[in-house]
Design a protein around this motif. Sequence first.
Motif: not given
Length: 80
Positions: A10-24, A26-30
């Motif tokens: 789903s679009v939401q499932e793809r968005a979750v994976l995309a968020l996990e590919r990013r670096s963050w 500091g604390p709380g940013a993700k």
Amino acid sequence: MTADPADPLSVQERAVLALERRSWAGPGAKERAVREELGISPVHYYQLLNALLDDRRALEEDPVTVNRLRRVREARRGRR
């Protein structure tokens, strides 16, 4: 409810994976990005993510991210 293996992510499932590919930065940013970009709570996000790690479709969609997260999850389980 289990997804049909023939169905795409789903679009939401793809968005979750995309968020996990990013670096963050500091604390709380993700967690803030989860709320703002996906409109869900961090708890729901991590539930979705954990389910995706066991979903063959997610592995096919993004094998690098899914395999990395599976290794992290297994390492955490091993420390318990």
